[in-house]
Structure formats: structure tokens, C-alpha cells
Design an enzyme around this catalytic site. Sequence first.
Site, short mmCIF file in Angstrom:
data_model
loop_
_atom_site.label_atom_id
_atom_site.label_comp_id
_atom_site.label_asym_id
_atom_site.label_seq_id
_atom_site.Cartn_x
_atom_site.Cartn_y
_atom_site.Cartn_z
N GLY A 133 71.96 -38.48 19.16
CA GLY A 133 70.56 -38.09 19.00
C GLY A 133 70.40 -36.72 18.37
N ALA A 134 69.19 -36.13 18.52
CA ALA A 134 68.80 -34.91 17.79
C ALA A 134 69.10 -35.16 16.30
CB ALA A 134 69.51 -33.68 18.33
N GLY B 198 72.03 -36.01 8.12
CA GLY B 198 73.42 -36.51 8.19
C GLY B 198 73.45 -37.88 8.85
N HIS B 199 72.78 -37.98 10.00
CA HIS B 199 72.72 -39.28 10.70
C HIS B 199 72.00 -40.31 9.82
CE1 HIS B 199 72.68 -36.43 14.29
NE2 HIS B 199 73.74 -37.16 14.53
N GLY C 126 80.71 -40.20 10.19
CA GLY C 126 80.68 -39.14 9.19
C GLY C 126 81.99 -38.37 9.08
N GLN D 72 82.72 -37.05 26.90
CA GLN D 72 83.38 -36.34 25.81
C GLN D 72 83.10 -34.83 25.84
OE1 GLN D 72 81.13 -38.65 22.77
NE2 GLN D 72 81.05 -36.72 21.65
N LYS E 88 82.02 -35.41 8.62
CA LYS E 88 81.73 -34.15 9.32
C LYS E 88 82.68 -33.97 10.50
CE LYS E 88 79.34 -30.71 11.15
NZ LYS E 88 79.33 -30.94 12.54
P1 AMP Z 1 76.75 -37.03 16.59
O1 AMP Z 1 75.34 -37.39 16.92
O2 AMP Z 1 76.97 -35.58 16.35
O3 AMP Z 1 77.74 -37.64 17.57
O4 AMP Z 1 77.06 -37.71 15.20
C1 AMP Z 1 76.90 -39.09 15.00
C2 AMP Z 1 77.52 -39.47 13.68
O5 AMP Z 1 76.88 -38.76 12.64
C3 AMP Z 1 79.02 -39.12 13.60
O6 AMP Z 1 79.71 -40.18 12.94
C4 AMP Z 1 79.01 -37.87 12.77
O7 AMP Z 1 80.21 -37.65 12.05
C5 AMP Z 1 77.85 -38.13 11.83
N1 AMP Z 1 77.34 -36.87 11.28
C6 AMP Z 1 76.95 -35.78 11.99
N2 AMP Z 1 76.59 -34.79 11.15
C7 AMP Z 1 76.77 -35.25 9.90
C8 AMP Z 1 76.60 -34.70 8.60
N3 AMP Z 1 76.17 -33.45 8.41
N4 AMP Z 1 76.88 -35.47 7.53
C9 AMP Z 1 77.34 -36.75 7.70
N5 AMP Z 1 77.52 -37.32 8.90
C10 AMP Z 1 77.25 -36.59 9.98
#
Ligand code: AMP
Length: 294
Positions: A31-32, A36-37, A149, A61, A151
Site C-alpha cells: 500500500g501507500a 512505481g506500483h 519491481g 517481514q 527497486k
Molecule cells: P512495496 O509496496 O514497497 O512492497 O512494493 C510493492 C512492489 O512494488 C514491489 O515489487 C516493489 O519492488 C515495487 N516497487 C516499489 N517501488 C517501486 C518503484 N519506484 N519502481 C518500480 N517498482 C517499485
Amino acid sequence: MHSFKKVLDLQHFLNRRRREGHRIGFVPTMGALHEGHLSLIRQSKLENECTVCSIFVNPTQFNEASDLEKYPRTSAADIKLLTSIGTDVVFMPGPDEIYPPDLDTIVNVDFSHLDQQMEGVFRPGHFEGVAQVVKRLLDIVQAQRLYMGQKDFQQLSIIRYMIKILDLPTQLVACPIIREADGLAMSSRNRRLSPQMRAIGPKIHQSLLWAKETLDKYRPAQISQKAMELLSEAGFRPEYFDIVDGIHLNKIEQFEDSDYVVACLAAWAGEVRLIDNMILKQGAKAGLSRTNRL
Ligand code: AMP
């Protein structure tokens, strides 16, 4: 957009879609949400008839309770964003749905040292939690394709390895890093940056660009050391700046040792821990497909 909180309700819906011949693309998140998401969801929409996004801040995690507590939660805004780009399904389970007391969700995979370096050193237990939640979510969603991602480069390597070792029927699609206009990699954590730390944020990207530009001049260890100094001078508290082989994630001694080289870093910006990475070199020789690497 269809919204589900219960595993059985989601599965009932997805079974119907599968019977209609629809392919399921899956984007797990905490979330948030930011661009990127959304880029992962857009990619999934191009390749599947049904795209599921999960929002679950996975307690297993987080190695520090305070980090879990401070993790931003913005579900109303998230739902608006997901609706605006035509996401088919959002899955927002509570912890009891993901980890029912009578279900063993621990993933018993030896990650062959992929989880022992970088994030693994500074966030003990983090990847066990990541593997556990991704495996559990894949068991629930049973997606054809999983979008993650670059990232989180090490996370991507570990999930790729888990899919291979457990022979899961899901294709991992790796998507490029989306950055702010000034180079700061988008992250849910960025909204917690102080104005002062946000202002120096682009220096992280600049340190990676510098590493890429200078790889002909110095050895990897020298570049790592200098980049750590640059980050400290800029006002961060860097934890690591490692130059690694993009498949095995072990540090390389010379750039000639691998044809797929990635620089990965973690640095504290005040109270916020940021990670970023950049592919420094990617030869054609490794011969992996887009779904195996970027
Ligand atoms: P998170 O919510 O941080 O667990 O991220 C969920 C997914 O979004 C994961 O696969 C991350 O790698 C991807 N993600 C987060 N930030 C970015 C970004 N800036 N660019 C591309 N993918 C992203």
C-alpha cells in the site's frame, strides 16, 4: 473495481474468471501506492485479462516493531488510485486471513546465500517474511504472472529463486525502477522524509550514476568505498553500497568477473531507511529472458 477482504471470496471470484479463460496477473504491495506500483499494474493489464493488486502490510517481514508501526497506511487514497487506472481487483486481507492460526505458512527454502548479503545482513529475518507472504499470496491468487519491481533487486532475486526451486506455476515479470523527476526512486517511505532529507534525496541516484560512469577507472571495492563517502558527506548514514553479480548477488572483485553487474545500496535519510540500485553492466552473454532479469 472488485474489492475483497476474505480469501474464499477472492478465490470464488477468480475461479469464475479462470473458467472464462481469463489470465490472472498479480501485483503484491504494502500500500501507500505511488507511480512505481501503478507501473506494475499497467504492465499486468497489458498482459492479462484480470489484474489483482493486494495491499497487505506484512508483519513477518519487519525486523523492527517501530518500522512496522510507522509504515504509511493510506487505503482510501490507494483505492482511488487503483480505480483510476482500471485495476480489476483489490485484495485487502487482515493478518488472520493471511496467517490463520491452523496453517503452516513458513517457507522452507535454502536461498543459497541470496538472502545472506546486503538486506539480509541489516534486516535479519526480512526475506523469510517476504518469501512467506509471497508464497501464501501466490497460493491464494494462483496467478499466471507475478509483477515485481527492480527497486527491490534482492527481493526479486529471492522470489525468482523460490519460484524455480518450488516449481511454482507462475511467471515472474521484473519491472524497471520508477523515479521522481530529480532521480529519487519512488518509495512509500519517501512521504516520511523531512524536507531537508527529501532535498538531498537525489544524491542517492547520483551516487549510482557516478558508479556507472567510473567503472572503467576503479575497482568495484574502490567505487563502493568512495560512494559510501559521497553518501555520508551528503548527509545520509549509508549501510552498504555493494557491487554484486546480478544473479548470485556476491560482491565482485573486478568488473571482468561478471557480465551482469549491479550496484545496490541502503542508506538512512534521518529516520527513514531508503534502498536503491542500478544495473551497471549487462552483457548479452548471460542469455536470460526478460522475465529472468531486466
Ligand atoms: P512495496 O509496496 O514497497 O512492497 O512494493 C510493492 C512492489 O512494488 C514491489 O515489487 C516493489 O519492488 C515495487 N516497487 C516499489 N517501488 C517501486 C518503484 N519506484 N519502481 C518500480 N517498482 C517499485
